[in-house]
Design a protein around this motif. Structure first.
Motif, mmCIF file in Angstrom:
data_model
loop_
_atom_site.group_PDB
_atom_site.id
_atom_site.type_symbol
_atom_site.label_atom_id
_atom_site.label_comp_id
_atom_site.label_asym_id
_atom_site.label_seq_id
_atom_site.Cartn_x
_atom_site.Cartn_y
_atom_site.Cartn_z
ATOM 1 N N ALA A 226 -59.126 12.856 -26.739
ATOM 2 C CA ALA A 226 -57.687 12.848 -26.499
ATOM 3 C C ALA A 226 -57.437 13.113 -25.022
ATOM 4 C CB ALA A 226 -56.994 13.907 -27.349
ATOM 5 N N VAL A 227 -56.551 12.360 -24.441
ATOM 6 C CA VAL A 227 -56.203 12.530 -23.039
ATOM 7 C C VAL A 227 -55.116 13.591 -22.956
ATOM 8 C CG1 VAL A 227 -55.293 11.418 -20.971
ATOM 9 C CG2 VAL A 227 -56.761 10.135 -22.536
ATOM 10 N N ARG A 228 -55.403 14.666 -22.251
ATOM 11 C CA ARG A 228 -54.440 15.759 -22.094
ATOM 12 C C ARG A 228 -53.932 15.754 -20.663
ATOM 13 N NH1 ARG A 228 -52.517 17.119 -26.784
ATOM 14 N NH2 ARG A 228 -54.043 17.988 -28.178
ATOM 15 N N GLU A 229 -52.715 15.340 -20.500
ATOM 16 C CA GLU A 229 -52.104 15.369 -19.185
ATOM 17 C C GLU A 229 -51.262 16.626 -19.076
ATOM 18 O OE1 GLU A 229 -49.947 11.809 -18.492
ATOM 19 O OE2 GLU A 229 -51.614 10.519 -19.027
ATOM 20 N N ASP A 230 -50.999 17.035 -17.867
ATOM 21 C CA ASP A 230 -50.157 18.205 -17.641
ATOM 22 C C ASP A 230 -48.691 17.815 -17.746
ATOM 23 O OD1 ASP A 230 -52.283 19.875 -17.298
ATOM 24 O OD2 ASP A 230 -52.342 19.618 -15.132
ATOM 25 N N ARG A 231 -48.276 17.471 -18.950
ATOM 26 C CA ARG A 231 -46.873 17.145 -19.192
ATOM 27 C C ARG A 231 -46.468 17.824 -20.494
ATOM 28 N NH1 ARG A 231 -48.708 11.438 -21.175
ATOM 29 N NH2 ARG A 231 -48.626 11.809 -23.388
ATOM 30 N N PRO A 232 -45.231 18.227 -20.575
ATOM 31 C CA PRO A 232 -44.785 18.869 -21.808
ATOM 32 C C PRO A 232 -44.723 17.859 -22.950
ATOM 33 C CG PRO A 232 -42.949 18.568 -20.307
ATOM 34 C CD PRO A 232 -44.191 18.155 -19.571
ATOM 35 N N ALA A 233 -44.887 18.362 -24.146
ATOM 36 C CA ALA A 233 -44.764 17.495 -25.325
ATOM 37 C C ALA A 233 -43.334 16.981 -25.408
ATOM 38 C CB ALA A 233 -45.106 18.276 -26.586
ATOM 39 N N GLU A 234 -43.177 15.769 -25.946
ATOM 40 C CA GLU A 234 -41.831 15.237 -26.120
ATOM 41 C C GLU A 234 -41.078 16.134 -27.097
ATOM 42 O OE1 GLU A 234 -41.655 11.106 -27.094
ATOM 43 O OE2 GLU A 234 -43.399 10.666 -25.860
ATOM 44 N N PRO A 235 -39.857 16.513 -26.751
ATOM 45 C CA PRO A 235 -39.122 17.407 -27.645
ATOM 46 C C PRO A 235 -38.689 16.685 -28.915
ATOM 47 C CG PRO A 235 -37.737 16.719 -25.823
ATOM 48 C CD PRO A 235 -39.111 16.169 -25.550
ATOM 49 N N PHE A 236 -38.679 17.425 -30.015
ATOM 50 C CA PHE A 236 -38.169 16.898 -31.260
ATOM 51 C C PHE A 236 -36.665 17.090 -31.276
ATOM 52 C CE2 PHE A 236 -42.524 18.151 -32.457
ATOM 53 C CZ PHE A 236 -42.974 16.921 -32.871
ATOM 54 N N PRO A 237 -35.934 16.292 -32.037
ATOM 55 C CA PRO A 237 -34.500 16.533 -32.163
ATOM 56 C C PRO A 237 -34.250 17.960 -32.659
ATOM 57 C CG PRO A 237 -35.089 14.436 -33.149
ATOM 58 C CD PRO A 237 -36.377 15.131 -32.788
ATOM 59 N N VAL A 238 -33.251 18.612 -32.099
ATOM 60 C CA VAL A 238 -32.974 20.013 -32.414
ATOM 61 C C VAL A 238 -32.120 20.118 -33.667
ATOM 62 C CG1 VAL A 238 -31.873 22.115 -31.562
ATOM 63 C CG2 VAL A 238 -33.129 20.639 -29.995
ATOM 64 N N ASP A 239 -32.532 20.995 -34.568
ATOM 65 C CA ASP A 239 -31.771 21.297 -35.778
ATOM 66 C C ASP A 239 -31.156 22.673 -35.573
ATOM 67 O OD1 ASP A 239 -30.777 21.944 -38.250
ATOM 68 O OD2 ASP A 239 -32.615 21.497 -39.344
ATOM 69 N N PRO A 240 -29.837 22.758 -35.395
ATOM 70 C CA PRO A 240 -29.221 24.046 -35.083
ATOM 71 C C PRO A 240 -29.356 25.088 -36.184
ATOM 72 C CG PRO A 240 -27.542 22.372 -35.457
ATOM 73 C CD PRO A 240 -28.870 21.678 -35.453
ATOM 74 N N GLY A 241 -29.556 24.678 -37.429
ATOM 75 C CA GLY A 241 -29.683 25.641 -38.521
ATOM 76 C C GLY A 241 -31.101 26.118 -38.761
ATOM 77 N N LEU A 242 -32.059 25.608 -37.999
ATOM 78 C CA LEU A 242 -33.461 25.934 -38.235
ATOM 79 C C LEU A 242 -33.740 27.419 -38.073
ATOM 80 C CD1 LEU A 242 -36.366 25.122 -38.787
ATOM 81 C CD2 LEU A 242 -36.607 24.612 -36.354
ATOM 82 N N ALA A 243 -33.245 28.037 -37.023
ATOM 83 C CA ALA A 243 -33.525 29.455 -36.780
ATOM 84 C C ALA A 243 -33.017 30.313 -37.939
ATOM 85 C CB ALA A 243 -32.901 29.909 -35.469
ATOM 86 N N ALA A 244 -31.844 30.020 -38.446
ATOM 87 C CA ALA A 244 -31.284 30.788 -39.560
ATOM 88 C C ALA A 244 -32.113 30.587 -40.826
ATOM 89 C CB ALA A 244 -29.833 30.392 -39.800
#
Length: 109
Positions: free
Chosen positions: A75-93
């Motif tokens: 696997a090629v590991r570049e120094d870049r952040p992972a693509e963000p997933f869509p945020v679910d505002p109720g996830l933390a709760a």
């Protein structure tokens, strides 16, 4: 891990094969939910095997393996952040409520 296209999360598993599909995108393991799999070309966003062209890839321990032909590569590991997933505002709760339920059960035993 949420669906890489829509951000939906898996529910508690049921018996039998999962309708969710695994894949690799930008050398990272991703999941696709059953609804996104209904869309034409949903798998065009996934990485393909260099040998056979299959999208049936697994990413584990820094290695990408094709489940169809067995071809493996690093696997090629570049120094870049992972693509963000869509945020679910109720996830933390939801996570907080689930942890509270589990911890109460375990401490009451």
């Amino acid at each position: 891990m949420p669906c890489f296209r829509c951000g939906a999360r898996q529910n508690d598993p049921v018996r039998g094969a999962s309708p969710w599909r695994r894949g690799v995108r930008a050398d990272r393991q991703v999941l696709a939910c059953p609804l996104c799999q209904l869309a034409d070309g949903w798998d065009a966003e996934l990485d393909r095997c260099a040998r056979c062209g299959s999208v049936a890839l697994l990413c584990r321990l820094g290695e990408i393996e094709c489940r169809d032909c067995g071809h493996t590569r690093e696997a090629v590991r570049e120094d870049r952040p992972a693509e963000p997933f869509p945020v679910d505002p109720g996830l933390a709760a939801e996570v907080e409520a689930a942890l509270a339920r589990v911890l109460r059960r375990r401490t009451g035993v």
